[in-house]
Motif scaffolding. Structure first.
Motif, mmCIF file in Angstrom:
data_model
loop_
_atom_site.group_PDB
_atom_site.id
_atom_site.type_symbol
_atom_site.label_atom_id
_atom_site.label_comp_id
_atom_site.label_asym_id
_atom_site.label_seq_id
_atom_site.Cartn_x
_atom_site.Cartn_y
_atom_site.Cartn_z
ATOM 1 N N LEU A 11 0.808 -1.206 0.000
ATOM 2 C CA LEU A 11 0.000 0.000 0.000
ATOM 3 C C LEU A 11 0.845 1.261 0.000
ATOM 4 N N LEU A 12 2.139 1.138 0.156
ATOM 5 C CA LEU A 12 2.993 2.321 0.131
ATOM 6 C C LEU A 12 2.921 2.942 -1.244
ATOM 7 N N ALA A 13 3.107 4.249 -1.272
ATOM 8 C CA ALA A 13 2.786 5.029 -2.460
ATOM 9 C C ALA A 13 3.579 4.663 -3.693
ATOM 10 N N ILE A 14 2.980 4.976 -4.836
ATOM 11 C CA ILE A 14 3.529 4.935 -6.181
ATOM 12 C C ILE A 14 4.398 3.719 -6.455
ATOM 13 N N GLY A 15 5.660 3.787 -6.106
ATOM 14 C CA GLY A 15 6.594 2.746 -6.492
ATOM 15 C C GLY A 15 6.290 1.398 -5.897
ATOM 16 N N ILE A 57 -4.744 3.712 -10.833
ATOM 17 C CA ILE A 57 -3.991 4.730 -11.568
ATOM 18 C C ILE A 57 -3.431 5.732 -10.562
ATOM 19 N N TYR A 58 -2.116 5.810 -10.481
ATOM 20 C CA TYR A 58 -1.452 6.797 -9.628
ATOM 21 C C TYR A 58 -1.129 8.019 -10.484
ATOM 22 N N LEU A 59 -1.839 9.112 -10.249
ATOM 23 C CA LEU A 59 -1.645 10.304 -11.066
ATOM 24 C C LEU A 59 -0.404 11.095 -10.661
ATOM 25 N N GLY A 60 0.023 10.960 -9.411
ATOM 26 C CA GLY A 60 1.227 11.646 -8.970
ATOM 27 C C GLY A 60 1.085 13.144 -8.867
ATOM 28 N N GLU A 61 -0.163 13.626 -8.767
ATOM 29 C CA GLU A 61 -0.382 15.075 -8.750
ATOM 30 C C GLU A 61 -0.190 15.680 -7.364
ATOM 31 N N MET A 88 -3.816 5.677 1.842
ATOM 32 C CA MET A 88 -4.644 6.755 1.299
ATOM 33 C C MET A 88 -4.410 6.894 -0.206
ATOM 34 N N GLU A 89 -3.151 6.835 -0.618
ATOM 35 C CA GLU A 89 -2.837 6.984 -2.033
ATOM 36 C C GLU A 89 -3.356 5.785 -2.830
ATOM 37 N N TYR A 90 -3.243 4.600 -2.253
ATOM 38 C CA TYR A 90 -3.731 3.394 -2.932
ATOM 39 C C TYR A 90 -5.243 3.462 -3.118
ATOM 40 N N SER A 91 -5.942 3.919 -2.091
ATOM 41 C CA SER A 91 -7.391 4.040 -2.176
ATOM 42 C C SER A 91 -7.786 5.029 -3.276
ATOM 43 N N GLU A 92 -7.075 6.151 -3.343
ATOM 44 C CA GLU A 92 -7.374 7.141 -4.372
ATOM 45 C C GLU A 92 -7.058 6.595 -5.757
ATOM 46 N N ALA A 98 -11.110 2.851 -11.207
ATOM 47 C CA ALA A 98 -12.506 2.434 -11.375
ATOM 48 C C ALA A 98 -13.270 3.419 -12.264
ATOM 49 N N LYS A 99 -12.923 4.701 -12.157
ATOM 50 C CA LYS A 99 -13.596 5.705 -12.979
ATOM 51 C C LYS A 99 -13.276 5.501 -14.458
#
Length: 267
Positions: A11-15, A57-61, A88-92, A98-99
């Motif tokens: 669940l850790l972000a991005i990478g 999808i991790y947008l990285g914004e 939190m990032e994984y959930s987003e 899904a969108k």
């Protein structure tokens, strides 16, 4: 093993989507001559597919915000602060994924992967009769034995499919992204509940097999076509890699190669 439960580290972000591929990797097992000899035209082979992990999808914004929040929580909650931010990032990322699925015809590429693999697997083994794929949630070998009883199970599973941002050289440049994919195939002999053939594939964001994506590819503007093409290309490469692992070969199968990155960019 029931439906994979990924460790909190995934669940850790991005990478960490990449790390989840490594965590899900399994031993690679080439079919022995005895196994191949046992496979006959009339052998009972049950094809099994499973539901994939959620597309993300991790947008990285919001990397700056996430980094600051990660630092603060690491100080306040040593050991779990980073996990909270990652969650939190994984959930987003799952929500964004899904969108896109809801706005497009994007589907798990495992069916295309399996079709390509099976075409030449049948030619090599001589197996003639294959039923339509069965769908189930539990890939535990004991469960498969109870459910399908006789013969073999040849199963295919997408372990990870996500979109990750590529390194950003300048905040004035638009962000680019790449598809990340991992899958597994197994041949299970049910009489003794033994995995007699197994292969995995992993393609991280540094792979050069697909062209970079941009935000217009991720917001549904093109109905998910570019993303679908990227995953389908990785699935073709994966199918060929799994075939090589099953037969212990360095090349093959004898099928048209996947499209080049230049041809993909023109599609």
């Amino acid at each position: 093993m029931s439906r994979p439960t990924y460790p909190l580290a995934c669940l850790l972000a991005i990478g960490l989507a990449i790390l989840s591929l490594n965590a899900c990797s399994a031993n690679r097992i080439a079919m022995t001559p005895d196994v191949q000899k046992d496979l006959k035209p009339e052998s009972q082979i049950t094809i099994v597919h499973y539901g994939p992990e959620p597309f993300s999808i991790y947008l990285g914004e919001r990397e700056g915000r996430a980094t600051a929040l990660r630092t603060v929580l690491s100080m306040l909650l040593p050991g779990i602060g980073v996990v909270i931010v990652g969650g939190m990032e994984y959930s987003e990322a799952k929500e964004v994924g899904a969108k896109l699925i809801s706005q497009s015809q994007l589907t798990d590429p495992i069916a295309d992967l399996a079709a390509r693999f099976l075409k030449t697997w049948q030619q090599e083994t001589g197996v003639k009769r294959l039923e339509l794929p069965q769908f189930t949630d539990d890939d535990d070998v004991g469960v498969l034995k109870t459910k399908y009883v006789n013969g073999y199970v040849l199963d295919f599973r997408t372990l990870s499919w996500t979109i990750l941002p590529l390194p950003w050289s300048s905040s004035f440049e638009p962000r680019t992204y790449r598809a990340v994919y991992g899958a597994r195939a197994r041949l299970v002999r049910l009489v003794d509940k033994t995995v007699v053939g197994q292969g995995t594939c992993e393609y991280d964001k540094d792979n050069s097999l697909t062209p970079p994506l941009n935000l217009t590819h991720l917001d549904g503007s093109d109905k998910g076509i570019a993303v679908r093409n990227a995953f389908n290309t990785l699935a073709v490469h994966c199918a060929d890699s799994l075939w090589q692992q099953f037969f212990g070969r360095d090349a093959g199968p004898d099928l048209p190669p996947p499209p080049s990155i230049e041809k993909q960019a023109l599609r």
